[in-house]
Design a protein around this motif. Structure first.
Motif, short mmCIF file in Angstrom:
data_model
loop_
_atom_site.label_atom_id
_atom_site.label_comp_id
_atom_site.label_asym_id
_atom_site.label_seq_id
_atom_site.Cartn_x
_atom_site.Cartn_y
_atom_site.Cartn_z
N ASN A 1 4.35 4.80 -4.08
CA ASN A 1 3.13 4.18 -4.53
C ASN A 1 3.19 2.67 -4.28
O ASN A 1 4.29 2.11 -4.14
N PRO A 2 2.06 1.99 -4.21
CA PRO A 2 2.08 0.55 -3.97
C PRO A 2 2.97 -0.18 -4.98
O PRO A 2 2.95 0.12 -6.18
N ASN A 3 3.79 -1.10 -4.45
CA ASN A 3 4.67 -1.96 -5.25
C ASN A 3 5.78 -1.21 -5.97
O ASN A 3 6.42 -1.75 -6.88
N ASP A 4 6.05 0.03 -5.59
CA ASP A 4 7.16 0.80 -6.17
C ASP A 4 8.31 0.84 -5.17
O ASP A 4 8.12 1.07 -3.98
N ARG A 5 9.54 0.68 -5.69
CA ARG A 5 10.73 0.70 -4.83
C ARG A 5 11.41 2.06 -4.87
O ARG A 5 12.42 2.26 -4.19
N THR B 1 0.85 -1.19 0.00
CA THR B 1 0.00 0.00 0.00
C THR B 1 0.89 1.24 0.00
O THR B 1 2.11 1.14 0.09
N GLU B 2 0.26 2.42 -0.09
CA GLU B 2 1.00 3.68 -0.20
C GLU B 2 1.74 4.02 1.10
O GLU B 2 1.25 3.75 2.19
N SER B 3 2.93 4.59 0.95
CA SER B 3 3.73 5.07 2.10
C SER B 3 4.00 6.56 1.92
O SER B 3 4.14 7.05 0.80
N GLU B 4 4.10 7.27 3.08
CA GLU B 4 4.40 8.71 3.05
C GLU B 4 5.38 9.04 4.17
O GLU B 4 5.21 8.60 5.30
#
Length: 384
Positions: A339-343, A313-316
């Motif tokens: 964003n979800p699944n982004d490194r 899920t999204e991280s901030e």
């Protein structure tokens, strides 16, 4: 959209961003995971007194109760809603708690009210605005000095052009002297100047012109000296540009001593330095424990982040700085987001407070932790 209000009766007003709590502008749900420092937690926004503050395992007491027995029990807390501060029992020092509440806005303080203790006995206090004004004054002084230097360079270039014209005229005179040599050969042999291509120094002169003729004249551009061949030896006849006085720390020249010293103090080039903040494990909603002191004054120019394992899920994440470990200022206008699944972060970070002072301490604060996100590395580039 929160309302923005300022107190204009002050020279340097406080700025308050507040929400009205109506359906059109409701209070927002907040969940701040913050540590207890000096017996208190400072929330990221002002909480709504109507909706209260919830902390799992703790009981909130009213101000009236606290006034009758001004001692908190181990599992009690007191909320100062006007300041967004929560008071705890001393046994909770250093522990982290998740505070849930409805945020109704925040208070922003001007730079003129943020101070640093410079010396003691007697106390000397300097505000952040004082430092900003001093930096701007230095920039203005350097710009003036650079303008004077540019004027001196232009004047020197004009003198060089005039010298070239004079050299061309001297070459023409040498040609005329060659024509007159048939009539006055002896005088011609001792006075004519035949200008040749300049060389670096006297050593290169002898190598470049091994078989010179009488009157050949060569200038060495390392020291500006002119040499003329008299039939047997190369004779120094003058020093080109000897009337241009060079400035030093004790004597004025093309510029004043003060301008010369300011120019020496100016950095030859700007240098980018990097602050690295990281956590090598699962990431949760809390300030990351790694603190990074920065010993230089400069300007934040770029913020980038990557993670070894992407969240579902999204991280901030925010980047915060402090000078006293109590008040932390978010330097970003738009926080780091995964964003979800982004490194890698979404590259839409924007910086609000880019000025950095020597001694600032930085940390990363996870506002929203994506499910299973791990091993985050954040790079803050500061130009000094």
């Amino acid at each position: 959209m929160p309302d923005l209000s300022t107190y204009l009766q002050y020279n340097d007003p406080l700025t308050i961003i507040s929400r009205s709590g109506t359906p059109q502008d409701p209070f927002i749900d907040r969940a701040d995971s913050l540590p207890v420092i000096n017996g208190i937690i400072t929330l990221l926004e002002l909480p709504s007194p109507t909706d209260k503050v919830n902390i799992a395992g703790f009981i909130e007491i009213d101000q009236e109760v606290f006034e009758n027995r001004p001692v908190l029990n181990e599992h009690e807390f007191l909320v100062h809603y006007g300041m967004g501060v929560i008071q705890f029992h001393p046994s909770q020092e250093g522990t982290v708690h998740l505070c849930r509440y409805k945020g109704r806005g925040l208070i922003m303080y001007p730079a003129s009210r943020i101070y640093a203790m410079v010396t003691r006995n007697p106390d000397v206090v300097v505000t952040l605005q004082d430092y900003i004004d001093q930096i701007q004054a230095k920039i203005n002084e350097n710009q003036i000095a650079l303008g004077k230097i540019e004027d001196a360079i232009k004047e020197s270039q004009a003198q060089t052009d005039l010298s070239r014209v004079a050299t061309d005229k001297a070459n023409q005179a040498a040609d005329n002297a060659t024509i007159a040599a048939n009539k006055a050969k002896d005088a011609y042999e001792t006075t004519r100047l035949v200008f040749k291509e300049p060389v670096a120094d006297i050593v290169e002169l002898r190598l470049m012109y091994p078989l010179p003729e009488i009157g050949w004249t060569v200038q060495t551009y390392k020291d500006g000296k002119r040499y003329r061949f008299d039939g047997n030896h190369w004779i120094e006849i003058d020093v080109f540009g000897q009337n241009l006085q060079v400035v030093n720390d004790f004597k004025d020249g093309l510029m004043s001593i003060e301008e010369h010293k300011k120019l020496k103090d100016m950095p030859l080039e700007l240098q980018d330095r990097v602050i690295v903040l990281c956590k090598d494990s699962y990431v949760f909603q809390e300030p990351i424990g790694v603190l990074a002191p920065f010993p230089f004054t400069g300007e934040i120019v770029k913020v980038e982040a990557i993670c070894a394992f992407a969240g579902e899920t999204e991280s901030e994440i925010t980047i915060e700085r402090t000078r006293d470990f109590n008040t932390w200022l978010n330097v970003l206008d738009r926080n780091i987001k995964f964003n979800p699944n982004d490194r890698k972060d979404d590259k839409l970070v924007s910086i609000r407070h880019n000025q950095v002072l020597a001694g600032d301490i930085f940390r990363a604060n996870v506002i929203k932790a994506g499910l299973n996100i791990q091993s985050i590395t954040i790079q803050v580039t500061v130009r000094t």
